[in-house]
Design an enzyme around this catalytic site. Structure first.
Site: not given
Length: 301
Positions: A2-3
């Site tokens: 997850p960015e």
DNA sequence: AGGTCGGCCTGGCAGC
DNA sequence: TGCTGCCAGGCCGACC
């Protein structure tokens, strides 16, 4: 992993389910999650409070709770939030009045929950860790120019440093550099002005495309309802070693920069001249002529 | 002070 | 087939 776009996607999915509801119980199954606090202490600090807003800063999901208590959830590599679905690798469960159980699933157990009491504590926590928010108007070419001038590190590593720009991770760094036609090994302070402008635009565009596609699903990322994002289908270079560059057909190469897998089209993103001895006194800076016939380092693989 | 590197952690996979 | 060992990588802390 997850960015910013993946965290933002989660936030958008979840906000309508949690905002305005009371967090009745935080069940912490894995004590590591709460460190340095004891699980009971973290739970006690948040239980019974109403979720006023679900926010995001960089890659942190920020639970803004009544009475200025803030729970900062970082998904790290493999963390996912799942609403009302059977989850493996459950580490924490959120029980909210009138909402399905929300499970934090995280096979590699890197994810963390941190507590900030009071807005100054929140600002101090985030301020110490995160630089400019890419979608904030403050993220201007001039701002990025100033940041780049202060760092000789390869621009790829520069982009991954959350204290300078918040939210860019390995995927979006590769994608932004490709869009800006900049080689990941170029030292940040060697970017020319037009390249800085292009990089700013490319970071924003890559992140916006990621949000638009509802994130990238690789490894373990899922939406809270289990649906997968589609940005991985739009990767220009990331994880595409050996495939043709969509712009020019050159095969995408995988490098290691700052210890991270890094994907690049070395035609669109020409390698900087290597070894840069300090300019000899009196010499005009910039643009040492490459030796005739010299080629960018031979592909090894 | 800024950059680099090892540790955290475990699923998945290459190699035997 | 089954085992071993290595890789992935965001972030932090130790080190230079």
């Amino acid at each position: 992993m997850p960015e910013l776009p993946e965290v933002e996607t989660i936030r958008r999915h979840l906000a309508p389910h949690v905002e305005g509801r009371r967090l009745t119980r935080l069940e912490i199954l894995d004590p590591r999650f709460a460190l340095p606090l004891a699980p009971a202490a973290l739970a006690a600090a948040v239980e019974g409070r109403t979720v006023e807003r679900l926010g995001r800063r960089g890659k942190y999901l920020v639970w803004e709770l009544a009475g200025e208590a803030f729970l900062l959830l970082h998904l790290r590599m493999t963390g996912t939030l799942l609403l009302a679905s059977a989850a493996d690798y459950s580490r924490v469960r959120f029980y909210l009045d009138g909402a399905p159980v929300l499970t934090f699933s995280d096979p590699r157990r890197f994810g963390t929950g941190e507590l900030a009491l009071g807005r100054p504590a929140l600002e101090a926590f985030l301020g110490a860790r995160l630089g400019v928010e890419p979608f904030d108007p403050a993220f201007t070419p001039a701002h990025l120019l100033a940041l780049t001038r202060a760092s000789r590190t390869p621009v790829k590593s520069f982009l991954l440093d959350q204290t300078r720009i918040a939210g860019v991770g390995n995927i979006y760094a590769d994608e932004a550099l490709h869009r800006a036609r900049i080689h990941p090994l170029r030292p940040a302070d060697r970017l020319r002005r037009p390249q800085v402008v292009a990089l700013r635009d490319a970071v924003v565009a890559a992140l916006a495309a990621g949000v638009e596609a509802k994130g990238a699903t690789i490894d373990d990322f899922r939406h809270p309802d289990g649906v997968q994002g589609s940005f991985q289908d739009e990767f220009l270079v990331h994880r595409r070693a050996g495939e043709p560059c969509p712009s020019c057909g050159t095969l995408v190469r995988k490098l290691v920069v700052g210890g991270r897998g890094t994907y690049v089209c070395e035609t669109c993103q020409p390698r900087p001249r290597t070894a840069r001895p300090p300019d000899p006194p009196g010499a005009r800076p910039g643009r040492p002529a490459p030796a005739p016939g010299s080629r960018p380092a031979a592909p090894r693989r």
